[in-house]
Design an enzyme around this catalytic site. Structure first.
Site, PDB file in Angstrom:
ATOM      1  N   SER A  12      36.784  49.452  41.252  1.00  0.00           N
ATOM      2  CA  SER A  12      37.488  50.713  41.510  1.00  0.00           C
ATOM      3  C   SER A  12      36.669  51.866  40.962  1.00  0.00           C
ATOM      4  O   SER A  12      35.940  51.705  39.970  1.00  0.00           O
ATOM      5  CB  SER A  12      38.838  50.673  40.790  1.00  0.00           C
ATOM      6  OG  SER A  12      39.404  51.964  40.742  1.00  0.00           O
ATOM      7  N   TYR A  68      43.031  49.834  32.732  1.00  0.00           N
ATOM      8  CA  TYR A  68      42.620  49.253  34.030  1.00  0.00           C
ATOM      9  C   TYR A  68      41.142  49.572  34.277  1.00  0.00           C
ATOM     10  O   TYR A  68      40.356  48.702  34.654  1.00  0.00           O
ATOM     11  CB  TYR A  68      43.523  49.849  35.110  1.00  0.00           C
ATOM     12  CG  TYR A  68      43.101  49.638  36.546  1.00  0.00           C
ATOM     13  CD1 TYR A  68      43.265  48.409  37.178  1.00  0.00           C
ATOM     14  CD2 TYR A  68      42.581  50.708  37.298  1.00  0.00           C
ATOM     15  CE1 TYR A  68      42.911  48.246  38.516  1.00  0.00           C
ATOM     16  CE2 TYR A  68      42.240  50.549  38.629  1.00  0.00           C
ATOM     17  CZ  TYR A  68      42.399  49.313  39.231  1.00  0.00           C
ATOM     18  OH  TYR A  68      42.053  49.163  40.550  1.00  0.00           O
ATOM     19  N   LYS A  91      37.841  47.101  34.947  1.00  0.00           N
ATOM     20  CA  LYS A  91      36.923  47.213  36.089  1.00  0.00           C
ATOM     21  C   LYS A  91      35.486  47.444  35.606  1.00  0.00           C
ATOM     22  O   LYS A  91      34.539  46.838  36.128  1.00  0.00           O
ATOM     23  CB  LYS A  91      37.367  48.346  37.019  1.00  0.00           C
ATOM     24  CG  LYS A  91      38.664  48.087  37.785  1.00  0.00           C
ATOM     25  CD  LYS A  91      38.589  46.857  38.671  1.00  0.00           C
ATOM     26  CE  LYS A  91      39.716  46.800  39.691  1.00  0.00           C
ATOM     27  NZ  LYS A  91      39.780  45.486  40.376  1.00  0.00           N
ATOM     28  N   GLY A 145      47.184  37.967  49.614  1.00  0.00           N
ATOM     29  CA  GLY A 145      48.479  37.906  50.288  1.00  0.00           C
ATOM     30  C   GLY A 145      48.934  39.232  50.859  1.00  0.00           C
ATOM     31  O   GLY A 145      49.896  39.282  51.613  1.00  0.00           O
TER      32      GLY A 145
HETATM   33  N1  LIG Z   1      44.978  50.129  46.226  1.00  0.00           N
HETATM   34  C1  LIG Z   1      44.088  50.985  45.758  1.00  0.00           C
HETATM   35  O1  LIG Z   1      44.206  52.222  45.923  1.00  0.00           O
HETATM   36  C2  LIG Z   1      42.896  50.469  45.025  1.00  0.00           C
HETATM   37  C3  LIG Z   1      41.949  51.394  44.571  1.00  0.00           C
HETATM   38  C4  LIG Z   1      40.831  50.925  43.899  1.00  0.00           C
HETATM   39  C5  LIG Z   1      40.669  49.556  43.699  1.00  0.00           C
HETATM   40  N2  LIG Z   1      41.619  48.700  44.141  1.00  0.00           N
HETATM   41  C6  LIG Z   1      41.417  47.273  43.882  1.00  0.00           C
HETATM   42  O2  LIG Z   1      41.568  46.547  45.081  1.00  0.00           O
HETATM   43  C7  LIG Z   1      42.086  45.244  44.790  1.00  0.00           C
HETATM   44  C8  LIG Z   1      43.319  44.987  45.627  1.00  0.00           C
HETATM   45  O3  LIG Z   1      44.264  45.995  45.372  1.00  0.00           O
HETATM   46  P1  LIG Z   1      45.595  46.117  46.262  1.00  0.00           P
HETATM   47  O4  LIG Z   1      46.057  47.516  46.160  1.00  0.00           O
HETATM   48  O5  LIG Z   1      45.350  45.504  47.580  1.00  0.00           O
HETATM   49  O6  LIG Z   1      46.580  45.192  45.398  1.00  0.00           O
HETATM   50  P2  LIG Z   1      48.046  44.664  45.734  1.00  0.00           P
HETATM   51  O7  LIG Z   1      48.816  44.741  44.462  1.00  0.00           O
HETATM   52  O8  LIG Z   1      48.615  45.324  46.955  1.00  0.00           O
HETATM   53  O9  LIG Z   1      47.780  43.133  46.107  1.00  0.00           O
HETATM   54  C9  LIG Z   1      47.180  42.293  45.187  1.00  0.00           C
HETATM   55  C10 LIG Z   1      47.639  40.860  45.373  1.00  0.00           C
HETATM   56  O10 LIG Z   1      47.097  40.127  44.255  1.00  0.00           O
HETATM   57  C11 LIG Z   1      48.047  39.163  43.859  1.00  0.00           C
HETATM   58  N3  LIG Z   1      47.817  38.800  42.459  1.00  0.00           N
HETATM   59  C12 LIG Z   1      48.154  39.514  41.352  1.00  0.00           C
HETATM   60  N4  LIG Z   1      47.849  38.821  40.240  1.00  0.00           N
HETATM   61  C13 LIG Z   1      47.289  37.656  40.651  1.00  0.00           C
HETATM   62  C14 LIG Z   1      46.783  36.520  39.976  1.00  0.00           C
HETATM   63  N5  LIG Z   1      46.812  36.460  38.636  1.00  0.00           N
HETATM   64  N6  LIG Z   1      46.280  35.485  40.707  1.00  0.00           N
HETATM   65  C15 LIG Z   1      46.276  35.536  42.059  1.00  0.00           C
HETATM   66  N7  LIG Z   1      46.765  36.598  42.760  1.00  0.00           N
HETATM   67  C16 LIG Z   1      47.262  37.632  42.064  1.00  0.00           C
HETATM   68  C17 LIG Z   1      49.387  39.823  44.062  1.00  0.00           C
HETATM   69  O11 LIG Z   1      50.428  38.850  44.211  1.00  0.00           O
HETATM   70  C18 LIG Z   1      49.160  40.659  45.329  1.00  0.00           C
HETATM   71  O12 LIG Z   1      49.580  39.976  46.501  1.00  0.00           O
HETATM   72  C19 LIG Z   1      42.340  45.208  43.290  1.00  0.00           C
HETATM   73  O13 LIG Z   1      41.252  44.617  42.622  1.00  0.00           O
HETATM   74  C20 LIG Z   1      42.445  46.674  42.929  1.00  0.00           C
HETATM   75  O14 LIG Z   1      42.125  46.883  41.572  1.00  0.00           O
HETATM   76  C21 LIG Z   1      42.720  49.114  44.800  1.00  0.00           C
END
Ligand SMILES: NC(=O)c1ccc[n+]([C@@H]2O[C@H](COP(=O)([O-])OP(=O)(O)OC[C@H]3O[C@@H](n4cnc5c(N)ncnc54)[C@H](O)[C@@H]3O)[C@@H](O)[C@H]2O)c1
Length: 251
Positions: free
Chosen positions: A146, A160, A164, A15
């Site tokens: 991550s 966290y 991962k 989303g």
């Molecule tokens: N943003 C970063 O810097 C970063 C860095 C390393 C890894 N990641 C990984 O990338 C992925 C996405 O991160 P992001 O920053 O885009 O996250 P975000 O929080 O911006 O978006 C994640 C979405 O997941 C949805 N969500 C949460 N729990 C859920 C559930 N139980 N079922 C279904 N949907 C659910 C949320 O509603 C949200 O819309 C994650 O796995 C995160 O660990 C992100």
């Protein structure tokens, strides 16, 4: 190259941010994308973006931690897309309980959320899609991980990182179990993305300034790597965790 026409992808947590970008790129490559999120309105917004760009998508809001809901969503996708999911992107990984805090100061009540979401959320989705992939003789499982799952960091993300690291290990084992079924399973270990750095400068500001290529990751950077791993051309890549981080760590 790297076209995904005729394939059906499920992207969890799509989303916003990384998941939304990934869904947009997969749809642009020709896949029909089932856009999941816990928050239905977010999933609908991503679907709208994809449709406006001429792609095929529909929303499947559910909680990846609810195993029955995941199973029933897989059936819904099969019905709506006319064929089962053959590309699974486990992206949902930021739990609402997640706070950046040194482990000694972290309330034990906050231990489980990030670990359960990253491990059981992804396991539930693999469980709900694997038999269909085996029956089709083709499948792609892509785990969004991550750098925190691979290296120790002093930024308050120990539990966290445990989630991962745990799910990366699961994906490696699955890759071996289904390698003869035309299915690959890989993880992408993301570095710092532009949404996080903007959100919490105190925690990540110094890391952001050190990224060798001189910028943070965008959702489309990740989408491109996912599209490649999902493609026919990547069929000899399995069981790997690939760093995608602007050179922040090397291997
Ligand atoms: N943003 C970063 O810097 C970063 C860095 C390393 C890894 N990641 C990984 O990338 C992925 C996405 O991160 P992001 O920053 O885009 O996250 P975000 O929080 O911006 O978006 C994640 C979405 O997941 C949805 N969500 C949460 N729990 C859920 C559930 N139980 N079922 C279904 N949907 C659910 C949320 O509603 C949200 O819309 C994650 O796995 C995160 O660990 C992100």
């Amino acid at each position: 190259m790297f076209r995904l026409d005729g394939h059906v992808a499920l992207v969890t947590g799509a989303g916003q941010s990384v998941g939304a970008g990934t869904a947009r790129v997969l749809a642009a490559q020709g896949a029909t994308v089932a856009v999941n999120d816990l928050v239905a309105a977010r999933a609908e917004a991503t679907v709208k973006e994809i449709e406006q760009a001429g792609g095929q998508a529909f929303a499947v809001p559910f909680d990846v931690l609810d195993r029955d809901a995941v199973l029933s969503a897989a059936a819904t996708v099969r019905e709506r897309a006319g064929k089962p999911i053959d590309i699974l992107v486990n992206n949902a990984g930021i739990h609402s309980d997640m706070v950046a805090r040194q482990f000694r100061e972290l309330d034990p009540k906050l231990w489980r959320g990030p670990i359960e979401l990253n491990i059981f959320g992804s396991i539930n989705c693999v469980h709900a899609t694997l038999e269909d992939m085996i029956a089709a003789g083709w499948g792609r499982i892509i785990q969004i991980s991550s750098g925190a799952g691979r290296v120790g960091l002093n930024i308050g993300v120990a539990v966290y990182g445990a989630g991962k690291g745990g799910i990366e290990s699961f994906i490696r084992h699955i890759s071996q179990e289904v390698a003869r079924n035309g299915i690959t399973a890989n993880s992408l270990a993301l570095g710092l993305m532009n949404n996080t750095a903007n959100g919490d400068q105190k925690v990540t500001g110094h890391l952001a300034r050190q990224v060798p290529v001189g910028r943070l990751g965008t959702p489309e950077d990740i989408g491109a790597a996912v599209a490649f791993l999902a493609s026919e051309e990547a069929s000899w890549i399995t069981g790997q965790t690939i760093n995608i981080n602007g050179g922040a760590t090397t291997s």
